[in-house]
Design a protein around this motif. Structure first.
Motif, PDB file in Angstrom:
ATOM      1  N   LEU A  11       0.729  -1.340  -0.094  1.00  0.00           N
ATOM      2  CA  LEU A  11       0.013   0.001  -0.038  1.00  0.00           C
ATOM      3  C   LEU A  11       0.785   1.375  -0.151  1.00  0.00           C
ATOM      4  O   LEU A  11       0.701   2.135  -0.963  1.00  0.00           O
ATOM      5  N   VAL A  12       1.914   1.362   0.903  1.00  0.00           N
ATOM      6  CA  VAL A  12       2.652   2.530   1.098  1.00  0.00           C
ATOM      7  C   VAL A  12       3.445   2.533  -0.245  1.00  0.00           C
ATOM      8  O   VAL A  12       3.787   3.645  -0.712  1.00  0.00           O
ATOM      9  N   LEU A  13       3.996   1.473  -0.772  1.00  0.00           N
ATOM     10  CA  LEU A  13       4.772   1.648  -1.959  1.00  0.00           C
ATOM     11  C   LEU A  13       3.917   2.214  -3.177  1.00  0.00           C
ATOM     12  O   LEU A  13       4.594   3.013  -3.898  1.00  0.00           O
ATOM     13  N   PHE A  14       2.757   1.814  -3.208  1.00  0.00           N
ATOM     14  CA  PHE A  14       1.970   2.180  -4.621  1.00  0.00           C
ATOM     15  C   PHE A  14       1.277   3.819  -4.100  1.00  0.00           C
ATOM     16  O   PHE A  14       0.814   4.249  -5.005  1.00  0.00           O
ATOM     17  N   SER A  15       1.542   4.352  -2.815  1.00  0.00           N
ATOM     18  CA  SER A  15       1.235   5.491  -2.571  1.00  0.00           C
ATOM     19  C   SER A  15       2.077   6.638  -2.783  1.00  0.00           C
ATOM     20  O   SER A  15       1.817   7.743  -3.186  1.00  0.00           O
ATOM     21  N   TYR A  16       3.478   6.121  -2.922  1.00  0.00           N
ATOM     22  CA  TYR A  16       4.709   6.994  -3.383  1.00  0.00           C
ATOM     23  C   TYR A  16       4.128   7.812  -4.738  1.00  0.00           C
ATOM     24  O   TYR A  16       4.465   9.071  -4.571  1.00  0.00           O
ATOM     25  N   PRO A  17       4.034   7.119  -5.680  1.00  0.00           N
ATOM     26  CA  PRO A  17       3.737   8.117  -6.989  1.00  0.00           C
ATOM     27  C   PRO A  17       2.901   9.143  -6.806  1.00  0.00           C
ATOM     28  O   PRO A  17       2.769  10.156  -7.503  1.00  0.00           O
ATOM     29  N   LEU A  18       1.826   8.784  -5.908  1.00  0.00           N
ATOM     30  CA  LEU A  18       0.638   9.788  -5.597  1.00  0.00           C
ATOM     31  C   LEU A  18       0.959  10.931  -4.827  1.00  0.00           C
ATOM     32  O   LEU A  18       0.438  12.011  -4.981  1.00  0.00           O
TER      33      LEU A  18
END
Length: 501
Positions: free
Chosen positions: A346-353
């Motif tokens: 979750l936090v990994l995929f939140s980085y680009p946001l």
């Protein structure tokens, strides 16, 4: 880009360009628009139409093809991206924050924070309608309200998003060695925090370099599956507890203490997604008020429900002993290990946001500095009509001045993204904990983006209009943001001075 592919686009823009002779006959706008901070009048040679600005970008061949494509966003895809921006590490700290306030008081603060955040998003979406076409941003709105401060607003937003992106890398780097150890791996490389942060930054390259926010909808949806899993795990351990019964009186309904001001930024930070609302507005296929409001309601409403569920059940499970990170309260079973892995994803995929708005804000800052240095005009004169008939904003039927259309070149896009990722990697490798830093980010950056800027922007655009309900709300939201900033920042500074961190 080849000349052959650029020619049809150029022709389309030329066809859309208004006739210069008919435009010159239009009279100045009514007094209703005087609330806007008017830039100095431009000479005829600098009065470029919006179509001419886009044509100049196309002729330079320094633009992305998707900048002239039709928007593809929907309520569902945009809500997923906003919800993924909201739901992050804040979920794990919600039970601890509720424990400091009590069951009922904590639930009320979550609801109030969700309402205040949604009002901030709504005010920003209304301000976006005063910008030109689909080129809305904090910078564009600032240029229409407080032109001299626009560059500072964007710089502050970029720093805030940059700090949050660093926290995601640190959380990922802290979780993965524990997960590898729980799964029985003994290789020292897999137990190294630095290895996993390096792995993360390399894996994120295809996502962080995406031009459009809507392109991240699939990874955002995948990340939200982690939220569903945490949702189920918290309920499972509450209804089938492995703990001893809580002591009588450990669960309270109301609690008031000085800690309220140190925990309030957690609730503010938890609902902050305002840095992406302009991208959502620009990319929605139908960005009418109904569609934008639906996106805000769906994303904030679902996040509020998830926060309430996790906060209440986590607090009822562990009482006042609940830790700031809820997952540390559970034993290292396979279920919890998989839950930690899902949060890491979750936090990994939140980085680009976070990288997306940080890049856009930095681009606006750099472009403004370069435009000032070259003494180029920052405004153009156009004739725009409102596409929102229910808006209560005074819209002129004559030409108005708006910021010059700006298209980020591929070279600048790549270079800014590269340096953002490089510096976030260096800081996350060097720093082991950002808990205190995030408290300051929540009480300063998140408060400014969520409450202060939406309130002052909306008020400034309606400064000379009659007092309406939304105008009163904009003043209240901005005032609330200032109070949160003063009291919560003061409480966190006192916390540092006292050594309670």
């Amino acid at each position: 880009m080849s000349t052959r592919r650029g020619e049809p686009m150029l022709s389309a823009v030329q066809a859309a360009e208004p006739n210069s002779q008919s435009s010159a006959a239009i009279s100045p706008g009514p007094q209703g628009d005087s609330a806007l901070a008017q830039p100095p009048p431009q000479s005829p040679t600098t009065r470029h139409s919006r179509a001419q600005s886009i044509r100049a970008s196309i002729n330079s061949e320094h633009f992305f093809e998707e900048d002239v494509e039709e928007p593809t966003g929907t309520i569902f895809s945009s809500s997923i991206n906003l919800a993924n921006t909201i739901l992050g590490s804040g979920m794990l700290s919600m039970p601890n924050a509720m424990a400091s306030l009590g069951l009922v008081f904590g639930s009320i603060v979550i609801l109030f924070s969700a309402l205040a955040s949604s009002l901030g998003l709504y005010l920003l979406s209304r301000c976006a309608r005063r910008t030109s076409g689909r080129d809305s941003s904090f910078f564009a709105v600032s240029k229409l309200t407080y032109p001299r401060a626009a560059i500072f607003f964007d710089a502050a937003i970029a720093i805030k998003c940059f700090g949050v992106s660093i926290s995601y890398l640190i959380i990922f780097g802290d979780l993965m060695p524990e997960i590898a150890g729980s799964l029985g791996f003994k290789i020292s490389l897999l137990l190294s925090r630095n290895f996993w942060i390096s792995f993360a930054i390399i894996s994120l390259i295809p996502l962080a370099f995406q031009r459009r926010l809507d392109a991240l909808k699939y990874t955002s949806f995948t990340a939200l599956l982690a939220v569903v899993y945490l949702f189920v795990v918290v309920a499972m351990f509450y209804f089938n507890p492995l703990r001893s019964p809580l002591p009588e009186g450990d669960i309270v309904l109301f609690r008031w203490s000085r800690e309220f001001f140190t925990h309030l930024p957690i609730f503010v930070f938890a609902f902050t997604c305002h840095q992406n609302i302009f991208s959502v507005y620009n990319e929605l296929r139908d960005n009418s008020s109904k569609q934008v409001n639906g996106t805000i309601a769906l994303s904030i409403g679902s996040a509020c429900g998830i926060y309430q569920w996790i906060a209440v059940l986590g607090y009822l499970t562990f009482g006042s002993k609940v830790a700031p990170n809820l997952l540390t309260m559970y034993d290292n079973s396979l279920v919890i290990t998989l839950c930690r892995l899902s949060i890491a994803v979750l936090v990994l995929f939140s980085y680009p946001l976070q990288c997306h708005p940080a890049r856009n804000c930095l681009d606006k800052v750099i472009s403004s500095i370069m435009r000032t240095w070259r003494k180029e005009p920052e405004f153009e004169v156009i004739a725009d009509q409102s596409d929102d008939p229910v808006s209560n904003m005074p819209i002129s039927d004559a030409r108005s001045q708006v910021p010059v259309v700006h298209v980020m070149s591929p070279a600048k896009h790549i270079s800014i993204t590269f340096f953002l990722m490089l510096f976030s990697y260096i800081v996350s490798i060097s720093v082991t904990s950002l808990d205190l830093v995030l408290s300051f980010v929540g009480s300063t950056g998140s408060t400014c983006i969520s409450f202060i800027l939406p309130g002052v922007f909306y008020y400034k655009m309606h400064e000379h209009s009659q007092w309406t309900r939304m105008k009163v709300i904009s003043v209240l939201i901005a005032t609330y943001g200032v109070l949160v900033l003063i009291f919560c920042l003061g409480a966190n500074i006192s916390r540092v001075v006292d050594g309670n961190y």
